[in-house]
Design an enzyme around this catalytic site. Structure first.
Site, PDB file in Angstrom:
ATOM      1  CB  SER A 142      35.001   5.255  52.991  1.00  0.00           C
ATOM      2  OG  SER A 142      35.547   4.182  53.732  1.00  0.00           O
ATOM      3  NE  ARG A 143      38.019  13.159  55.791  1.00  0.00           N
ATOM      4  CZ  ARG A 143      39.257  13.547  55.493  1.00  0.00           C
ATOM      5  NH1 ARG A 143      39.898  12.973  54.502  1.00  0.00           N
ATOM      6  NH2 ARG A 143      39.844  14.501  56.179  1.00  0.00           N
TER       7      ARG A 143
END
Length: 199
Positions: free
Chosen positions: A168-169
């Site tokens: 993810s980010r």
């Protein structure tokens, strides 16, 4: 380990026990390793939160991949690999004044385009000093964005507010009045690394 990780940990462990009962040791070992990885992935380590009302801490563990500045403010983007701690922490102390969830794509989180096109959840956090928008962004293998906090909640600096399952980010949009203290490629620690301060 966070509670969201228990199904991912217990299921392969049960399968390993069943396989072991039938003496299928190699397959059982594979599922034991999978259970061990899930326990590692969903770990919840202690963090030492810095003190200060003019600082912004990283909302996640990972690597800084983007630093932008425009009329809206300054953005620092952190990519979380499957080996990073995926718990998100409040970048500043303050009240959640807005929550925006966008059901987008699941493109690779390594791409800067993910900040604009992927599934994401943004929390606007305000205090007397500044307003920061913290965005959880799902990646190509992310299953779900989890946010424990809601509109109107008050968060302490570094407080856990959610997680993103698997790659993810996390983006932080901060005022132009802050000084960025990290560079692209830096490793940061959620809740501990000071990534900006009011100048």
């Amino acid at each position: 380990m966070v509670k969201e990780g228990f199904p991912f940990f217990i299921t392969p462990l049960i399968i390993a026990l069943i396989l072991g009962f039938f003496h299928l040791w190699i397959l059982a070992a594979v599922f034991v390793l999978l259970a061990a990885f899930m326990a590692y992935f969903f770990r919840d380590p202690h963090r030492t939160i810095p003190v200060g009302d003019e600082i912004v801490v990283s909302a996640a563990d990972g690597r800084v991949t983007r630093i932008d500045e425009n009329e809206k403010g300054k953005t620092v983007s952190v990519f979380l690999s499957p080996l990073d701690v995926h718990i998100n922490r409040a970048p500043i102390a303050g009240k959640i004044t807005k929550v925006d969830y966008i059901k987008g794509k699941k493109a690779p989180a390594t791409s800067d385009e993910a900040s604009f096109s992927n599934e994401r959840n943004s929390l606007t956090i305000e205090n007397d000093k500044m307003t920061v928008v913290c965005t959880q962004i799902a990646g190509i293998v992310a299953r779900r964005i989890v946010c424990w906090s809601k509109l109107g909640d008050n968060l302490e600096l570094g407080q856990k507010f959610g997680l993103i399952k698997f790659s993810s980010r996390t983006d932080l949009l901060m005022p132009n009045t802050v000084e960025i203290l990290v560079n692209i490629g830096d490793r940061v620690v959620g809740g501990e690394t000071i990534i900006a301060k009011l100048s």
